[in-house]
Design a protein around this motif. Structure first.
Motif, PDB file in Angstrom:
ATOM      1  N   ASP A  46       0.785  -1.231   0.000  1.00 29.21           N
ATOM      2  CA  ASP A  46       0.000   0.000   0.000  1.00 29.21           C
ATOM      3  C   ASP A  46       0.819   1.284   0.000  1.00 29.21           C
ATOM      4  O   ASP A  46       0.433   2.262  -0.612  1.00 29.21           O
ATOM      5  CB  ASP A  46      -0.922   0.040   1.217  1.00 29.21           C
ATOM      6  CG  ASP A  46      -1.961  -1.055   1.197  1.00 29.21           C
ATOM      7  OD1 ASP A  46      -2.231  -1.591   0.112  1.00 29.21           O
ATOM      8  OD2 ASP A  46      -2.480  -1.378   2.275  1.00 29.21           O
ATOM      9  N   ASP A  47       1.922   1.311   0.720  1.00 24.52           N
ATOM     10  CA  ASP A  47       2.615   2.560   1.006  1.00 24.52           C
ATOM     11  C   ASP A  47       3.781   2.863   0.068  1.00 24.52           C
ATOM     12  O   ASP A  47       4.740   3.514   0.477  1.00 24.52           O
ATOM     13  CB  ASP A  47       3.111   2.546   2.459  1.00 24.52           C
ATOM     14  CG  ASP A  47       1.961   2.424   3.448  1.00 24.52           C
ATOM     15  OD1 ASP A  47       0.852   2.899   3.123  1.00 24.52           O
ATOM     16  OD2 ASP A  47       2.169   1.855   4.536  1.00 24.52           O
ATOM     17  N   LEU A  48       3.709   2.452  -1.156  1.00 28.77           N
ATOM     18  CA  LEU A  48       4.807   2.723  -2.087  1.00 28.77           C
ATOM     19  C   LEU A  48       4.694   4.122  -2.678  1.00 28.77           C
ATOM     20  O   LEU A  48       3.587   4.605  -2.955  1.00 28.77           O
ATOM     21  CB  LEU A  48       4.803   1.709  -3.232  1.00 28.77           C
ATOM     22  CG  LEU A  48       5.077   0.250  -2.877  1.00 28.77           C
ATOM     23  CD1 LEU A  48       5.040  -0.597  -4.141  1.00 28.77           C
ATOM     24  CD2 LEU A  48       6.403   0.087  -2.163  1.00 28.77           C
ATOM     25  N   THR A  49       5.835   4.732  -2.906  1.00 28.83           N
ATOM     26  CA  THR A  49       5.855   6.020  -3.600  1.00 28.83           C
ATOM     27  C   THR A  49       5.625   5.758  -5.082  1.00 28.83           C
ATOM     28  O   THR A  49       5.785   4.614  -5.553  1.00 28.83           O
ATOM     29  CB  THR A  49       7.219   6.706  -3.414  1.00 28.83           C
ATOM     30  OG1 THR A  49       8.213   5.931  -4.089  1.00 28.83           O
ATOM     31  CG2 THR A  49       7.578   6.880  -1.954  1.00 28.83           C
ATOM     32  N   ARG A  53       6.529   2.342  -7.156  1.00 30.33           N
ATOM     33  CA  ARG A  53       5.526   1.631  -7.953  1.00 30.33           C
ATOM     34  C   ARG A  53       6.035   1.393  -9.376  1.00 30.33           C
ATOM     35  O   ARG A  53       5.821   0.333  -9.954  1.00 30.33           O
ATOM     36  CB  ARG A  53       4.208   2.410  -7.976  1.00 30.33           C
ATOM     37  CG  ARG A  53       3.531   2.461  -6.616  1.00 30.33           C
ATOM     38  CD  ARG A  53       2.336   3.406  -6.606  1.00 30.33           C
ATOM     39  NE  ARG A  53       1.164   2.844  -7.258  1.00 30.33           N
ATOM     40  CZ  ARG A  53       0.318   2.005  -6.703  1.00 30.33           C
ATOM     41  NH1 ARG A  53       0.499   1.603  -5.474  1.00 30.33           N
ATOM     42  NH2 ARG A  53      -0.716   1.561  -7.377  1.00 30.33           N
TER      43      ARG A  53
END
Length: 94
Positions: A46-49, A53
């Motif tokens: 969920d928390d990828l920049t 990504r």
């Protein structure tokens, strides 16, 4: 560029395809697998920049291309009937 003789896919789907068509089908298969795996990975991460990504997307594409590279090389070397049967769209699972 000389045209290839048609490839008869007997035992596969009964269609005729040239080697370029088989190569396109293999590429499409690779893209579909990479996209599916990318969706799966991005759902879990969920928390990828945005940059991360893009890295994951490139990685998924490179892995799929690398896995299919031997099949594409075999098709180019004349093993197209075997490759066509292995990558029959009806046999590829989701």
């Amino acid at each position: 560029m000389a045209t290839q003789p048609p490839l008869e896919l007997d035992g596969c789907d009964g269609n005729t395809m040239d080697r370029d068509g088989l190569d396109r089908r293999l590429r499409r298969c690779g893209v579909a697998v990479a996209e599916r795996e990318l969706r799966t990975a991005l759902t879990a991460l969920d928390d990828l920049t945005p940059a991360q990504r893009r890295i994951v997307a490139r990685m998924a594409g490179r892995i799929a291309a690398g896995v299919l590279a031997p099949a594409r090389e075999a098709a180019a070397e004349g093993e197209d009937r075997t490759v066509a049967r292995l990558f029959d769209p009806e046999r590829i699972r989701d």
